[in-house]
Design a protein around this motif. Structure first.
Motif, PDB file in Angstrom:
ATOM      1  N   ILE A  36       0.835  -1.189   0.000  1.00  0.00           N
ATOM      2  CA  ILE A  36       0.000   0.000   0.000  1.00  0.00           C
ATOM      3  C   ILE A  36       0.875   1.246   0.000  1.00  0.00           C
ATOM      4  O   ILE A  36       1.832   1.350   0.785  1.00  0.00           O
ATOM      5  N   THR A  37       0.547   2.182  -0.870  1.00  0.00           N
ATOM      6  CA  THR A  37       1.214   3.469  -0.909  1.00  0.00           C
ATOM      7  C   THR A  37       0.222   4.566  -0.562  1.00  0.00           C
ATOM      8  O   THR A  37      -0.994   4.409  -0.742  1.00  0.00           O
ATOM      9  N   ASP A  38       0.735   5.682  -0.078  1.00  0.00           N
ATOM     10  CA  ASP A  38      -0.097   6.815   0.296  1.00  0.00           C
ATOM     11  C   ASP A  38      -0.648   7.472  -0.965  1.00  0.00           C
ATOM     12  O   ASP A  38       0.126   7.934  -1.806  1.00  0.00           O
ATOM     13  N   PRO A  39      -1.966   7.535  -1.144  1.00  0.00           N
ATOM     14  CA  PRO A  39      -2.520   8.128  -2.368  1.00  0.00           C
ATOM     15  C   PRO A  39      -2.280   9.631  -2.472  1.00  0.00           C
ATOM     16  O   PRO A  39      -2.450  10.208  -3.541  1.00  0.00           O
ATOM     17  N   ARG A  40      -1.880  10.276  -1.391  1.00  0.00           N
ATOM     18  CA  ARG A  40      -1.580  11.706  -1.449  1.00  0.00           C
ATOM     19  C   ARG A  40      -0.147  11.977  -1.890  1.00  0.00           C
ATOM     20  O   ARG A  40       0.127  12.947  -2.594  1.00  0.00           O
ATOM     21  N   THR A  41       0.781  11.114  -1.449  1.00  0.00           N
ATOM     22  CA  THR A  41       2.196  11.375  -1.722  1.00  0.00           C
ATOM     23  C   THR A  41       2.854  10.318  -2.594  1.00  0.00           C
ATOM     24  O   THR A  41       3.943  10.566  -3.126  1.00  0.00           O
ATOM     25  N   GLY A  42       2.226   9.156  -2.713  1.00  0.00           N
ATOM     26  CA  GLY A  42       2.842   8.059  -3.443  1.00  0.00           C
ATOM     27  C   GLY A  42       3.876   7.304  -2.640  1.00  0.00           C
ATOM     28  O   GLY A  42       4.497   6.362  -3.149  1.00  0.00           O
ATOM     29  N   GLU A  43       4.072   7.671  -1.394  1.00  0.00           N
ATOM     30  CA  GLU A  43       5.091   7.028  -0.568  1.00  0.00           C
ATOM     31  C   GLU A  43       4.599   5.664  -0.056  1.00  0.00           C
ATOM     32  O   GLU A  43       3.417   5.464   0.193  1.00  0.00           O
ATOM     33  N   TYR A  44       5.567   4.760   0.127  1.00  0.00           N
ATOM     34  CA  TYR A  44       5.267   3.422   0.652  1.00  0.00           C
ATOM     35  C   TYR A  44       4.740   3.524   2.074  1.00  0.00           C
ATOM     36  O   TYR A  44       5.275   4.244   2.915  1.00  0.00           O
ATOM     37  N   LEU A  45       3.656   2.819   2.368  1.00  0.00           N
ATOM     38  CA  LEU A  45       3.107   2.762   3.713  1.00  0.00           C
ATOM     39  C   LEU A  45       3.449   1.452   4.397  1.00  0.00           C
ATOM     40  O   LEU A  45       4.090   1.423   5.440  1.00  0.00           O
ATOM     41  N   TRP A  46       2.990   0.341   3.838  1.00  0.00           N
ATOM     42  CA  TRP A  46       3.217  -0.961   4.447  1.00  0.00           C
ATOM     43  C   TRP A  46       2.827  -2.066   3.487  1.00  0.00           C
ATOM     44  O   TRP A  46       2.190  -1.826   2.456  1.00  0.00           O
ATOM     45  N   SER A  47       3.212  -3.272   3.875  1.00  0.00           N
ATOM     46  CA  SER A  47       2.826  -4.470   3.127  1.00  0.00           C
ATOM     47  C   SER A  47       2.172  -5.457   4.086  1.00  0.00           C
ATOM     48  O   SER A  47       2.580  -5.569   5.242  1.00  0.00           O
ATOM     49  N   ILE A  48       1.181  -6.145   3.578  1.00  0.00           N
ATOM     50  CA  ILE A  48       0.427  -7.114   4.372  1.00  0.00           C
ATOM     51  C   ILE A  48       0.459  -8.455   3.636  1.00  0.00           C
ATOM     52  O   ILE A  48       0.113  -8.525   2.456  1.00  0.00           O
ATOM     53  N   PRO A  49       0.878  -9.536   4.287  1.00  0.00           N
ATOM     54  CA  PRO A  49       0.869 -10.847   3.614  1.00  0.00           C
ATOM     55  C   PRO A  49      -0.547 -11.273   3.250  1.00  0.00           C
ATOM     56  O   PRO A  49      -1.512 -10.941   3.945  1.00  0.00           O
ATOM     57  N   GLU A  50      -0.664 -12.012   2.168  1.00  0.00           N
ATOM     58  CA  GLU A  50      -1.949 -12.578   1.770  1.00  0.00           C
ATOM     59  C   GLU A  50      -2.124 -13.965   2.361  1.00  0.00           C
ATOM     60  O   GLU A  50      -1.152 -14.713   2.543  1.00  0.00           O
ATOM     61  N   ALA A  51      -3.357 -14.308   2.636  1.00  0.00           N
ATOM     62  CA  ALA A  51      -3.663 -15.669   3.069  1.00  0.00           C
ATOM     63  C   ALA A  51      -3.459 -16.629   1.897  1.00  0.00           C
ATOM     64  O   ALA A  51      -3.835 -16.333   0.770  1.00  0.00           O
ATOM     65  N   GLY A  52      -2.833 -17.765   2.169  1.00  0.00           N
ATOM     66  CA  GLY A  52      -2.678 -18.795   1.162  1.00  0.00           C
ATOM     67  C   GLY A  52      -3.830 -19.774   1.197  1.00  0.00           C
ATOM     68  O   GLY A  52      -4.732 -19.669   2.038  1.00  0.00           O
ATOM     69  N   PRO A  53      -3.815 -20.762   0.317  1.00  0.00           N
ATOM     70  CA  PRO A  53      -4.905 -21.750   0.290  1.00  0.00           C
ATOM     71  C   PRO A  53      -5.105 -22.459   1.621  1.00  0.00           C
ATOM     72  O   PRO A  53      -6.242 -22.686   2.042  1.00  0.00           O
ATOM     73  N   ASP A  54      -3.997 -22.832   2.291  1.00  0.00           N
ATOM     74  CA  ASP A  54      -4.140 -23.542   3.562  1.00  0.00           C
ATOM     75  C   ASP A  54      -4.802 -22.664   4.613  1.00  0.00           C
ATOM     76  O   ASP A  54      -5.675 -23.123   5.369  1.00  0.00           O
TER      77      ASP A  54
END
Length: 498
Positions: free
Chosen positions: A22-40
Motif C-alpha cells: 500500500i502506498t499513500d494516495p496523497r504522496t505516493g510514498e510506501y506505507l506498508w505491506s500485508i501478507p496474503e492468506a494462502g490456500p491452507d
C-alpha cells in the motif's frame, strides 16, 4: 495476512512472499505491506467457521444482539484509529472517514435491535393444526467488501450475518488491508472464537473463498467481480447477494432552478471524488436551462479544484482508468470546460471534471467511471431524458430533478433501477433497502430485508394426533358430548346463551 482471531492485529511489515503493498494516495510514498492468506490459511478459516456455526446458531437471538451491541461499543472506541487508517490507505478525508465509522456503529446498533425481532409468519391452515415459518441461519458467510466506504459497508453485512446466527469470513478490499485487519481485531472481541474471522488478500483469495462451498456470499464491489462471484455461487449452490457498480443518471427537467440543479449534480458527481457506487455519472439536462446549468456546474467544479477539496483517488491505477475514459470522450468530441487533465506532482489526485457535448458512444456515458467526472448531454424533452436515463446495462439508482408531479410519477414507473431519488441526489430514510438490477447486482444489500438474505425459511406444520393417542392406555377416552347437551352447558341461568 492470515486470519485475525485476536484483539491485536499483526503489525504492518515488509513481506518477502506474496503480499499487498500500500502506498499513500496523497504522496505516493510506501506505507506498508500485508501478507496474503494462502490456500491452507483460507481453508483453515473455513473449517473454523464451519465448526463454530452450529454453536453460534444455537445462541439465542437476544444474546446475539447483545454481542453486536458490544461490537458497536468497541468500534466506537476505536473510531479515530480506524479513521486514520482509512485516510492513509485510501486518501479519504479524515472527517469523512470518521463519519463512515459512525455510520458503521449505528448500523451495528440497528441490527442489534431488529435482529432479535426477525421472525417467521403464521400461516392459515386447519383449525386443528398450527402452520408457520421459521427463519434459520444459512451457515457460513463470506463477505467481500470495498474500499470506498470500508467500515460502514462491512458493518452492515457483518451485523446482519452474525445477528441471524451465521459465522463470517470477512475479506476486506486489498486497497485497505491494514484497516480491514484492525477492524476485524476490534469486532472479534465481541464474539466467541470462530464467529468472525478476517482473511486478507486480493482477487485470488476472494476466488478461493467463493469457490470453497460456503453457504452465502455477499459482495459489494465492481460489476466485473460480481459477475464472476455469481458464477461461483451457481456452481457451488451458495446464496449470492451483490451490490455492484452503477452508471447512475441524473435527469434535470426544464422547470427547476439551474443553479440549484448544478449544486445537486456537483454533490452527486464529486463527493468522495466520485468514488461512490451511487455517484452521478451521466447527466441529461433539458435544453431550456442547459446553458445556465452547465455554467453553474463548471463553477462548482472550479471551486472544488481551486480550494483543494477534491481528495485523491485511491491509487494511480484507478486514476489511469478514469483519465482513459475522459481522454476517449475528448477524442470523440466532448469538451472539458473544467478539469480533464492529470495534475503534476505526487499522489493519485484527479480534478473535478465537467465534460460537455457528450454522446452515447462514449464510455463516460455507458460505463462506470468511479471518479470526479460529470458527463453532460443536452436533450430536447423530458421524455428523451427519461428514455436515455433508462438505457444501459446498469440498474443501481437514478435521480430526477423536477417540479412536475406528473413527471415524478412517470419517472418512478419508467426507470429500471433499484432506487429512484426525486429532487435530492443523496439521502433517504433508514432501512431503504433496494434490489439492484442488471449488472448492478441482485438481492437486498441493506436494511431489514438483509436479514432475510442471510436466513432460509423452513415451513412447519403441526397437526394434532388422533384423539385416542391423547390418553393413557388404561384411561378410557371420554364419550363425545352431543351437540344438544353442549348447547345446554353454555346457557346462563336466564336461558340466554353466554
Amino acid at each position: 495476512m492470515h486470519t485475525t482471531a485476536t484483539p491485536t492485529p499483526p503489525a504492518a511489515r515488509q513481506v518477502d512472499g506474496p503480499g499487498l503493498t500500500i502506498t499513500d494516495p496523497r504522496t505516493g510514498e510506501y506505507l506498508w505491506s500485508i501478507p496474503e492468506a494462502g490456500p491452507d490459511e483460507a481453508n483453515d478459516a473455513i473449517r473454523i467457521a464451519r465448526n463454530a456455526a452450529a454453536g453460534w446458531a444455537a445462541v439465542g437471538p437476544a444474546e446475539r444482539g447483545a454481542a453486536l451491541r458490544k461490537a458497536a461499543r468497541a468500534l466506537d472506541a476505536a473510531a479515530e484509529e480506524l479513521a486514520g487508517l482509512n485516510s492513509r490507505e485510501t486518501g479519504r478525508p479524515f472527517q469523512e472517514a470518521l463519519a463512515g465509522i459512525a455510520a458503521g456503529v449505528s448500523t451495528l446498533e440497528q441490527y442489534a435491535e431488529i435482529g432479535p425481532l426477525h421472525r417467521g409468519h403464521s400461516l392459515l391452515g386447519s383449525r386443528s393444526a398450527s402452520d408457520y415459518t421459521v427463519a434459520e441461519p444459512r451457515g457460513v458467510a463470506v463477505l467481500l467488501t470495498p474500499w470506498n466506504d470500508p467500515v460502514a459497508v462491512a458493518c452492515g453485512l457483518i451485523g446482519a450475518a452474525v445477528v441471524t446466527g451465521n459465522t463470517v469470513l470477512h475479506k476486506p478490499s486489498e486497497r485497505c488491508p491494514r484497516l480491514g485487519e484492525v477492524l476485524g481485531a476490534v469486532l472479534t472481541t465481541a464474539f466467541p472464537p470462530g464467529v468472525l474471522q478476517t482473511v486478507s488478500g486480493g482477487a485470488g483469495v476472494g476466488t478461493l473463498l467463493t469457490r470453497a462451498g460456503v453457504d452465502v456470499i455477499a459482495h459489494v464491489g465492481s460489476s466485473a467481480s460480481g459477475t464472476l462471484i455469481a458464477g461461483a455461487g451457481a456452481q457451488t449452490g451458495a446464496h449470492v447477494i451483490r451490490e455492484n457498480g452503477g452508471n447512475d443518471p441524473l435527469v434535470v427537467d426544464r422547470d427547476v432552478d439551474p443553479v440549484w440543479a448544478a449544486e445537486q449534480a456537483a454533490i452527486g458527481a464529486f463527493s468522495n471524488s466520485g468514488q461512490i457506487c451511487t455517484a452521478v455519472e451521466r447527466i441529461y439536462v433539458h435544453e431550456a436551462i442547459a446553458a445556465r446549468f452547465c455554467s453553474a456546474l463548471e463553477a462548482e467544479a472550479a471551486l472544488r479544484n481551486h480550494n483543494g477539496s477534491v481528495a485523491p483517488l485511491v491509487d494511480t491505477r484507478l486514476r489511469n482508468s478514469v483519465h482513459a475514459q475522459v481522454s476517449e470522450a475528448l477524442e470523440q468530441g466532448a469538451r472539458a470546460v473544467e478539469g480533464g487533465v492529470v495534475p503534476e506532482g505526487p499522489g493519485a489526485f484527479y480534478p473535478a471534471t465537467v465534460l460537455l457535448e457528450c454522446t452515447d458512444a462514449m464510455q463516460v456515458m455507458t460505463e462506470e467511471t468511479f471518479g470526479p467526472v460529470a458527463a453532460v448531454r443536452v436533450v430536447p424533452t423530458f421524455e428523451d431524458a427519461l428514455r436515455l436515463a433508462g438505457s444501459g446495462r446498469y440498474g443501481l439508482a437514478a435521480t430526477v430533478l423536477t417540479g412536475s408531479i406528473a413527471h415524478v410519477q412517470k419517472a418512478i414507473a419508467a426507470l429500471p433501477v433499484g432506487t429512484v431519488k426525486i429532487n435530492e441526489v443523496f439521502g433517504g430514510a433508514p432501512g431503504g433497502s433496494a434490489q439492484p438490477r442488471g449488472v448492478s447486482g441482485e438481492g437486498f444489500g441493506y436494511g431489514p430485508e438483509l436479514l432475510d438474505e442471510f436466513t432460509r425459511v423452513k415451513v412447519v406444520h403441526v397437526a394434532a394426533p388422533p384423539s385416542f393417542a391423547l390418553h393413557l392406555p388404561d384411561e378410557p377416552a371420554p364419550e363425545p358430548v352431543p351437540a344438544e347437551q353442549m348447547a345446554e352447558q353454555v346457557q346462563d341461568p336466564n336461558g340466554s346463551p353466554q
